[in-house]
Design an enzyme around this catalytic site. Structure first.
Site, PDB file in Angstrom:
ATOM      1  N   SER A  16       0.816  -1.207   0.000  1.00 32.97           N
ATOM      2  CA  SER A  16       0.000   0.000   0.000  1.00 32.97           C
ATOM      3  C   SER A  16       0.856   1.266   0.000  1.00 32.97           C
ATOM      4  O   SER A  16       0.611   2.192  -0.772  1.00 32.97           O
ATOM      5  CB  SER A  16      -0.927   0.006   1.221  1.00 32.97           C
ATOM      6  N   GLY A  17       1.868   1.327   0.869  1.00 37.06           N
ATOM      7  CA  GLY A  17       2.724   2.503   0.933  1.00 37.06           C
ATOM      8  C   GLY A  17       3.600   2.657  -0.283  1.00 37.06           C
ATOM      9  O   GLY A  17       3.767   3.762  -0.824  1.00 37.06           O
ATOM     10  N   CYS A  44      -1.814  -6.065   3.012  1.00 36.49           N
ATOM     11  CA  CYS A  44      -3.228  -5.745   3.200  1.00 36.49           C
ATOM     12  C   CYS A  44      -4.096  -6.365   2.122  1.00 36.49           C
ATOM     13  O   CYS A  44      -5.109  -7.000   2.400  1.00 36.49           O
ATOM     14  CB  CYS A  44      -3.427  -4.230   3.221  1.00 36.49           C
ATOM     15  N   CYS A  49      -5.694  -7.492   5.573  1.00 39.76           N
ATOM     16  CA  CYS A  49      -6.989  -6.950   5.951  1.00 39.76           C
ATOM     17  C   CYS A  49      -8.094  -7.187   4.929  1.00 39.76           C
ATOM     18  O   CYS A  49      -9.254  -7.381   5.313  1.00 39.76           O
ATOM     19  CB  CYS A  49      -6.865  -5.452   6.258  1.00 39.76           C
ATOM     20  N   LYS A  52      -9.088 -11.009   4.911  1.00 38.50           N
ATOM     21  CA  LYS A  52      -9.607 -11.278   6.263  1.00 38.50           C
ATOM     22  C   LYS A  52     -11.002 -10.680   6.431  1.00 38.50           C
ATOM     23  O   LYS A  52     -11.898 -11.323   6.988  1.00 38.50           O
ATOM     24  CB  LYS A  52      -8.655 -10.707   7.301  1.00 38.50           C
ATOM     25  N   ALA A 116      14.596  -7.421  -4.597  1.00 31.82           N
ATOM     26  CA  ALA A 116      15.620  -6.393  -4.734  1.00 31.82           C
ATOM     27  C   ALA A 116      16.281  -6.157  -3.383  1.00 31.82           C
ATOM     28  O   ALA A 116      15.613  -6.176  -2.348  1.00 31.82           O
ATOM     29  CB  ALA A 116      15.016  -5.094  -5.259  1.00 31.82           C
ATOM     30  N   GLY A 177      -3.105 -12.289  21.656  1.00 23.19           N
ATOM     31  CA  GLY A 177      -4.248 -11.612  22.254  1.00 23.19           C
ATOM     32  C   GLY A 177      -4.611 -10.318  21.567  1.00 23.19           C
ATOM     33  O   GLY A 177      -5.471  -9.586  22.047  1.00 23.19           O
ATOM     34  N   TYR A 179      -5.416  -7.894  17.853  1.00 23.92           N
ATOM     35  CA  TYR A 179      -6.578  -7.824  16.967  1.00 23.92           C
ATOM     36  C   TYR A 179      -6.631  -8.991  15.989  1.00 23.92           C
ATOM     37  O   TYR A 179      -7.717  -9.517  15.700  1.00 23.92           O
ATOM     38  CB  TYR A 179      -6.606  -6.474  16.233  1.00 23.92           C
ATOM     39  N   GLU A 183      -9.800 -11.503  15.899  1.00 30.22           N
ATOM     40  CA  GLU A 183     -10.573 -11.551  14.652  1.00 30.22           C
ATOM     41  C   GLU A 183     -10.693 -12.979  14.136  1.00 30.22           C
ATOM     42  O   GLU A 183     -11.787 -13.427  13.780  1.00 30.22           O
ATOM     43  CB  GLU A 183      -9.921 -10.643  13.613  1.00 30.22           C
ATOM     44  N   ARG A 200       0.044 -15.262  26.442  1.00 27.21           N
ATOM     45  CA  ARG A 200       1.135 -15.261  27.412  1.00 27.21           C
ATOM     46  C   ARG A 200       0.774 -14.431  28.632  1.00 27.21           C
ATOM     47  O   ARG A 200       1.189 -14.723  29.739  1.00 27.21           O
ATOM     48  CB  ARG A 200       2.410 -14.686  26.778  1.00 27.21           C
ATOM     49  N   GLY A 264       1.964 -11.031  16.785  1.00 30.00           N
ATOM     50  CA  GLY A 264       2.612  -9.796  16.367  1.00 30.00           C
ATOM     51  C   GLY A 264       3.310  -9.916  15.028  1.00 30.00           C
ATOM     52  O   GLY A 264       3.476 -11.005  14.477  1.00 30.00           O
ATOM     53  N   HIS A 437     -33.013   8.523  14.257  1.00 31.98           N
ATOM     54  CA  HIS A 437     -33.760   7.457  14.928  1.00 31.98           C
ATOM     55  C   HIS A 437     -34.633   6.687  13.937  1.00 31.98           C
ATOM     56  O   HIS A 437     -35.218   7.282  13.043  1.00 31.98           O
ATOM     57  CB  HIS A 437     -34.649   8.076  16.015  1.00 31.98           C
ATOM     58  N   GLU A 442     -27.294   6.672  16.934  1.00 33.63           N
ATOM     59  CA  GLU A 442     -27.893   7.781  17.692  1.00 33.63           C
ATOM     60  C   GLU A 442     -27.452   7.771  19.157  1.00 33.63           C
ATOM     61  O   GLU A 442     -27.518   8.806  19.829  1.00 33.63           O
ATOM     62  CB  GLU A 442     -29.418   7.732  17.606  1.00 33.63           C
TER      63      GLU A 442
END
Length: 448
Positions: A16-17, A44, A49, A52, A116, A177, A179, A183, A200, A264, A437, A442
């Site tokens: 992405s970057g 990603c 992401c 997933k 590279a 533990g 995200y 998920e 852990r 991680g 509503h 709301e």
């Protein structure tokens, strides 16, 4: 461009970057090349992401189909076919990969589909042996899943491989533990797997608001997801029937069919040749300044490889800012304040700004408003699951400094609410806004 260089910019990594930096730099008139050793799109799009989130959508149908009966739909018992979802997701990933490559081609960016490495401040060596010279080098190689260094670790998989499973396992042990762990715990559980989350430490989702993560833990446990806390991994053994036996410190072994490591992600710098140019490394990541420049004047780095904030939208902004600064005559930096985040658990979490604990430590005088409610859809579906919204405010100025939500569609709602936090709006501004509503959103303007 000087005749001394083949390209103005050479980007290592088409995630992405890297893709954003390449496209924008080329738009500013630079001659750009990018090298990608796997697939264009990066973590990603290819193995993170995007696929997933598609699995999250697929998992939600387990509850939606059950709930539909309460809404009058005569839904028969349905069987889930993992290969169908898997192959459709892989097909969508391939389509997106093509679009990313098309973006590079349309902007006249040269793509090298090979590895590279850096040979010097202005030199890159391709796997084919070609030496390429560039005025600037940008490293955007992302991060890689961490695998514990224990006997039998090779028997487990990471999020890289999970999208390609041949069949759905009956039992899954997930280590971690954060995200990613939570998920996939929700995904596998909705796919009718027996899920055990092994940590852990003694808490899930460090860094998120304590009240929100405690509620997710309660909901997850009520659904049947098992948790083992304070249980460091010792070793994994394969049994005669092909199953796995996981040994943990201070507890009984866990018998499972699949071990998923979600412990991680580390910056992917191994073998890049950074030492050939004297690029400084700090805590396993490429050290950069506010403009993403390393200690070597011609070499920059963006995204997860710098370990600033490991989020795709952040990498995109860093890549864009780099290109504008170096090639667009518009020096600028990325603002890392009030970055929204989400956990696509079941139900999902949306968060922006300070947690209650952070606010109390930093501000001292804090006011907290909560809404603990049962969504309308859940009432008719006869589902007891409750949502929790939380506003954290500066007690002196009334400014909303944090919003934390655990609820269906929380990330979708939070994106708009994050603008209010970023803009420094107050609780009075929320109160003055008329509620939409009936909606879950709301509740953000009804807390008293």
């Amino acid at each position: 461009m000087s005749d001394d260089y083949d390209f103005d910019l050479f980007v290592i990594g088409a995630g992405s970057g890297g893709v954003r930096a390449s496209r924008v730099a080329a738009g500013h008139g630079a001659r750009v090349a990018v090298a990608e050793e796997y697939k264009v799109g990066g973590t990603c799009v290819i193995r993170g992401c995007v696929p997933k989130k598609l699995l999250v959508y697929g998992a939600h149908f387990a509850e939606d189909l059950k709930d539909a009966r309460r809404f009058g739909w005569n839904v028969p018992d349905c069987a889930f076919d993992w290969p169908t979802l898997r192959d459709n997701v892989i097909g969508e990933v391939s389509r997106l990969e093509g679009l990313y490559q098309q973006t590079l081609d349309n902007n006249k960016v040269t793509t090298f589909h090979e590895r590279a490495t850096i040979e010097g401040p202005h030199e890159v060596r391709l796997a084919s042996g070609r030496l390429v010279k560039a005025k600037y080098i940008l490293v955007a190689t992302g991060a890689w899943p961490n695998v514990p260094d224990v006997p039998g670790a090779e028997l487990g998989i990471t999020s890289n491989e999970v999208f390609h499973l041949e069949k759905m396992p009956r039992r899954v042990a997930i280590f971690g533990g954060g995200y990613i762990a939570n998920e996939f715990a929700g995904i596998f559980h909705e796919f009718a797997c027996e899920v055990t989350l092994v940590l852990r430490g003694d808490q899930i989702l460090r860094g998120y608001d304590e009240q929100i993560r405690d509620r997710l833990l309660q909901i997850s446990m009520s659904k049947g997801i098992q948790f083992r806390f304070n249980a460091p991994l010792e070793r994994i053994e394969k049994q005669e029937d092909g199953s796995l036996k996981v040994f943990i410190t201070g507890g009984a072994p866990i018998e499972t069919d699949l071990v998923l490591f979600a412990t991680g992600r580390n910056p992917k710098i191994d073998g890049l040749g950074l030492e050939n140019a004297g690029v400084e490394i700090e805590k396993g990541a490429i050290k950069v300044d506010a403009h993403s420049r390393t200690n070597v004047e011609s070499i920059y780095a963006v995204g997860d490889v710098t370990n600033r904030v490991q989020l795709t939208p952040v990498a995109i902004r860093e890549g864009h800012a780099f290109a504008d600064t170096v090639f667009g005559g518009n020096p600028r930096t990325v603002d890392y304040d009030c970055i929204p985040s989400a956990v696509f658990s079941h139900p999902p979490i949306g968060a922006v700004g300070m947690t209650e604990g952070e606010a109390r430590n930093k501000l001292g005088n804090v006011k907290v408003y909560t809404s603990d409610f049962r969504p309308m859809k859940n009432t008719l579906a006869n589902r007891n699951e409750r949502s929790l919204y939380k506003l954290v405010c500066n007690g002196l100025t009334d400014q909303v400094v944090g919003i934390h939500m655990l609820s269906p569609d929380a990330p979708e709602i939070l994106q708009a609410a994050a603008i209010a936090v970023k803009a420094g709006l107050t609780k009075a501004d929320f109160d003055a806004t008329v509620a939409l509503h009936p909606s879950m959103a709301e509740e953000l303007v009804l807390m008293r």
